[in-house]
Design a protein around this motif. Structure first.
Motif, mmCIF file in Angstrom:
data_model
loop_
_atom_site.group_PDB
_atom_site.id
_atom_site.type_symbol
_atom_site.label_atom_id
_atom_site.label_comp_id
_atom_site.label_asym_id
_atom_site.label_seq_id
_atom_site.Cartn_x
_atom_site.Cartn_y
_atom_site.Cartn_z
ATOM 1 N N SER A 221 11.704 -25.636 -18.859
ATOM 2 C CA SER A 221 11.785 -26.716 -19.888
ATOM 3 C C SER A 221 10.752 -27.583 -20.139
ATOM 4 O O SER A 221 9.752 -27.652 -19.217
ATOM 5 C CB SER A 221 13.127 -27.491 -19.929
ATOM 6 N N LYS A 222 10.266 -28.210 -21.260
ATOM 7 C CA LYS A 222 9.039 -29.225 -21.545
ATOM 8 C C LYS A 222 9.494 -30.195 -20.892
ATOM 9 O O LYS A 222 8.620 -31.359 -20.528
ATOM 10 C CB LYS A 222 8.706 -29.150 -22.972
ATOM 11 N N ASP A 223 10.647 -30.734 -20.838
ATOM 12 C CA ASP A 223 10.952 -31.967 -20.166
ATOM 13 C C ASP A 223 11.491 -31.916 -18.782
ATOM 14 O O ASP A 223 11.856 -30.751 -18.603
ATOM 15 C CB ASP A 223 12.235 -32.484 -21.036
ATOM 16 N N PRO A 224 11.698 -32.752 -18.188
ATOM 17 C CA PRO A 224 11.948 -32.893 -16.481
ATOM 18 C C PRO A 224 13.524 -32.204 -16.558
ATOM 19 O O PRO A 224 14.339 -32.819 -17.407
ATOM 20 C CB PRO A 224 11.890 -34.173 -16.201
ATOM 21 N N VAL A 225 13.659 -31.595 -15.651
ATOM 22 C CA VAL A 225 15.156 -31.010 -15.498
ATOM 23 C C VAL A 225 15.729 -31.714 -14.238
ATOM 24 O O VAL A 225 14.693 -31.861 -13.044
ATOM 25 C CB VAL A 225 15.408 -29.428 -15.792
ATOM 26 N N TYR A 226 16.912 -31.554 -14.207
ATOM 27 C CA TYR A 226 17.416 -31.876 -12.960
ATOM 28 C C TYR A 226 18.466 -30.988 -12.210
ATOM 29 O O TYR A 226 19.302 -30.234 -12.880
ATOM 30 C CB TYR A 226 18.324 -33.369 -12.842
ATOM 31 N N LEU A 227 18.528 -30.373 -10.951
ATOM 32 C CA LEU A 227 18.831 -29.558 -10.491
ATOM 33 C C LEU A 227 19.651 -29.936 -9.065
ATOM 34 O O LEU A 227 18.938 -30.764 -8.177
ATOM 35 C CB LEU A 227 18.160 -28.292 -9.967
ATOM 36 N N THR A 228 20.873 -29.555 -9.038
ATOM 37 C CA THR A 228 21.644 -29.702 -7.589
ATOM 38 C C THR A 228 21.510 -28.408 -6.544
ATOM 39 O O THR A 228 21.769 -27.436 -7.055
ATOM 40 C CB THR A 228 23.155 -30.067 -7.653
ATOM 41 N N VAL A 229 20.545 -28.545 -5.521
ATOM 42 C CA VAL A 229 20.004 -27.537 -4.869
ATOM 43 C C VAL A 229 20.800 -27.552 -3.500
ATOM 44 O O VAL A 229 20.895 -28.440 -2.823
ATOM 45 C CB VAL A 229 18.257 -27.861 -4.548
ATOM 46 N N PRO A 230 21.188 -26.222 -3.105
ATOM 47 C CA PRO A 230 21.632 -26.048 -1.676
ATOM 48 C C PRO A 230 20.674 -26.622 -0.630
ATOM 49 O O PRO A 230 19.489 -26.325 -0.859
ATOM 50 C CB PRO A 230 21.854 -24.504 -1.560
ATOM 51 N N ALA A 231 21.254 -27.244 0.443
ATOM 52 C CA ALA A 231 20.344 -27.756 1.367
ATOM 53 C C ALA A 231 19.314 -26.780 1.868
ATOM 54 O O ALA A 231 18.201 -27.161 2.181
ATOM 55 C CB ALA A 231 21.099 -28.468 2.690
ATOM 56 N N ASN A 232 19.608 -25.454 2.160
ATOM 57 C CA ASN A 232 18.957 -24.358 2.664
ATOM 58 C C ASN A 232 17.611 -23.908 1.595
ATOM 59 O O ASN A 232 16.891 -23.077 1.962
ATOM 60 C CB ASN A 232 19.644 -23.232 3.479
ATOM 61 N N ARG B 189 23.339 -35.926 -2.938
ATOM 62 C CA ARG B 189 23.942 -34.762 -3.686
ATOM 63 C C ARG B 189 22.916 -33.577 -3.654
ATOM 64 O O ARG B 189 23.067 -32.636 -4.219
ATOM 65 C CB ARG B 189 24.271 -35.239 -5.099
ATOM 66 N N ASN B 190 21.754 -33.776 -2.816
ATOM 67 C CA ASN B 190 20.574 -32.745 -3.080
ATOM 68 C C ASN B 190 20.052 -32.638 -4.576
ATOM 69 O O ASN B 190 19.863 -31.472 -5.045
ATOM 70 C CB ASN B 190 20.986 -31.585 -2.467
ATOM 71 N N LEU B 191 20.128 -33.835 -5.348
ATOM 72 C CA LEU B 191 19.701 -33.838 -6.822
ATOM 73 C C LEU B 191 18.250 -34.159 -6.699
ATOM 74 O O LEU B 191 17.808 -34.877 -6.201
ATOM 75 C CB LEU B 191 20.166 -34.958 -7.512
ATOM 76 N N VAL B 192 17.426 -32.832 -7.392
ATOM 77 C CA VAL B 192 16.030 -32.793 -7.260
ATOM 78 C C VAL B 192 15.252 -32.609 -8.756
ATOM 79 O O VAL B 192 15.923 -31.991 -9.680
ATOM 80 C CB VAL B 192 15.358 -31.549 -6.705
ATOM 81 N N LYS B 193 14.853 -33.531 -9.262
ATOM 82 C CA LYS B 193 13.774 -33.515 -10.425
ATOM 83 C C LYS B 193 12.793 -32.697 -10.713
ATOM 84 O O LYS B 193 11.735 -32.855 -9.608
ATOM 85 C CB LYS B 193 13.337 -34.978 -10.815
ATOM 86 N N VAL B 194 12.820 -31.786 -11.486
ATOM 87 C CA VAL B 194 11.589 -30.447 -11.486
ATOM 88 C C VAL B 194 11.204 -30.598 -12.937
ATOM 89 O O VAL B 194 11.709 -30.600 -13.969
ATOM 90 C CB VAL B 194 12.184 -29.354 -10.954
ATOM 91 N N ILE B 195 9.622 -30.761 -13.089
ATOM 92 C CA ILE B 195 9.052 -30.183 -14.154
ATOM 93 C C ILE B 195 8.573 -28.798 -14.046
ATOM 94 O O ILE B 195 7.410 -28.731 -13.429
ATOM 95 C CB ILE B 195 7.969 -31.166 -14.374
ATOM 96 N N ASP B 196 8.841 -27.848 -14.927
ATOM 97 C CA ASP B 196 8.499 -26.409 -14.820
ATOM 98 C C ASP B 196 8.277 -26.166 -16.395
ATOM 99 O O ASP B 196 9.528 -26.058 -17.047
ATOM 100 C CB ASP B 196 9.413 -25.752 -14.129
ATOM 101 N N LYS B 197 7.267 -25.882 -16.945
ATOM 102 C CA LYS B 197 7.040 -25.316 -18.272
ATOM 103 C C LYS B 197 7.779 -24.105 -18.604
ATOM 104 O O LYS B 197 8.040 -23.621 -19.858
ATOM 105 C CB LYS B 197 5.830 -25.077 -18.682
ATOM 106 N N ASP B 198 8.243 -23.108 -17.467
ATOM 107 C CA ASP B 198 8.873 -22.039 -17.792
ATOM 108 C C ASP B 198 10.199 -22.258 -17.774
ATOM 109 O O ASP B 198 11.083 -21.358 -18.054
ATOM 110 C CB ASP B 198 8.787 -21.331 -16.609
#
Length: 297
Positions: free
Chosen positions: A129-140, A118-127
């Motif tokens: 959210s303080k908590d990890p967020v999960y994004l479905t990202v286009p392959a490119n 599903r191209n599901l990626v976990k990202v930690i970015d203070k800008d």
């Protein structure tokens, strides 16, 4: 059905003739031991290597998987499996294009692949959210630190035998056809026509052939035994070349095609020594000089 029966008949004959040729036992599936080339495919026969057999996705794309089998004078296959395996990208670090990127500025975030399907990626970015967020990202929009893994295919057999065992399968990237070269001279000299074997490698990689036979059922011109001088003359007039970047050895004579023999209604032409064909390449060899009669009016 007729083609399969014919291939089986010729395969049995090939097994009986294996002692005439030194077959290379290798795990490199681009080095082909014994090859029978037809007009639309090629049959590969080589000693069975260590099981399970491993094929890259590139090699597997040119192989007829339903033709993969074991042959021998006394072999009984009780089970066969074909498995596709790919090392998972899950839990590997990746970089993704940040949702806060603009048309003028591109930002990338480091994340972890959670679900590659599903191209599901976990990202930690203070800008974000303080908590990890999960994004479905286009392959490119995904950048990998290493080259992504490709599928590999594994073929395994369970069998019983008391004799040597060989692997047989069909490849669609190797074929051949007959070409003819006609040379016309003044009336005092007879015209010369030479048959040429045009062997084509449509694959993406170079292949090395240890021993090959060309099989065809549409050789309509009569062949006859040539004198030694005539064979050399025919070779001088033959155009032997390859398209793209095929490389021929300059230290030894190039391969030549023997006089054809008829087997089960087909003409069989043996090539006298090993040769190589680069990817997307035509490899052309002189075959024979047919008997030619022209009536001048």
């Amino acid at each position: 059905m007729k083609l399969l029966l014919l291939l089986q008949f010729i395969t049995v004959n090939a097994i009986l003739n294996f002692k005439k040729h030194s077959l290379l036992n290798t795990t490199d599936h681009r080095i082909l031991s014994n090859v029978k080339i037809y007009s639309n495919l090629a049959e590969i026969i080589q000693p069975l290597g260590k099981l399970p057999l491993e094929f890259s996705a590139e090699d597997w794309a040119d192989i007829r998987s339903d033709s993969m089998t074991l042959i021998g004078t006394n072999v009984n296959v009780t089970q066969q499996t074909i498995t596709e395996k790919k090392k998972s990208l899950n839990n590997l670090p990746v970089y993704i294009r940040s949702p806060t990127s603009s048309h003028t500025e591109t930002k990338f975030l480091k994340g972890t692949m959670i679900d590659e399907n599903r191209n599901l990626v976990k990202v930690i970015d203070k800008d974000i959210s303080k908590d990890p967020v999960y994004l479905t990202v286009p392959a490119n929009d995904i950048i990998y630190e290493d080259e992504p893994f490709q599928s590999k295919y594994y073929v395994n057999f369970t069998y019983e035998t008391t004799d040597a065992v060989y692997l047989s399968y069909l490849r669609s990237n190797l074929n051949w056809k007959t070409r003819y070269q006609l040379s016309l001279f003044e009336e005092s000299k007879s015209p010369i026509i030479i048959a040429m074997a045009d062997i084509r490698n449509d694959g993406k990689s170079r292949i090395d052939v240890e021993h090959a036979e060309l099989l065809g059922g549409d050789i309509n011109l009569r062949m006859f035994e040539q004198h030694r001088s005539e064979r050399y003359e025919a070779r001088e007039h033959a155009v032997m070349y390859s398209i793209s970047h095929a490389q021929l050895s300059t230290g030894s004579p190039p391969p030549s095609v023997s006089r054809g023999e008829e087997v089960a209604g087909l003409y069989v032409f043996s090539i006298n020594q090993p040769f190589s064909i680069d990817a997307k390449t035509n490899y052309i060899l002189p075959m024979f000089r047919p008997q030619l009669g022209i009536v001048l009016k």
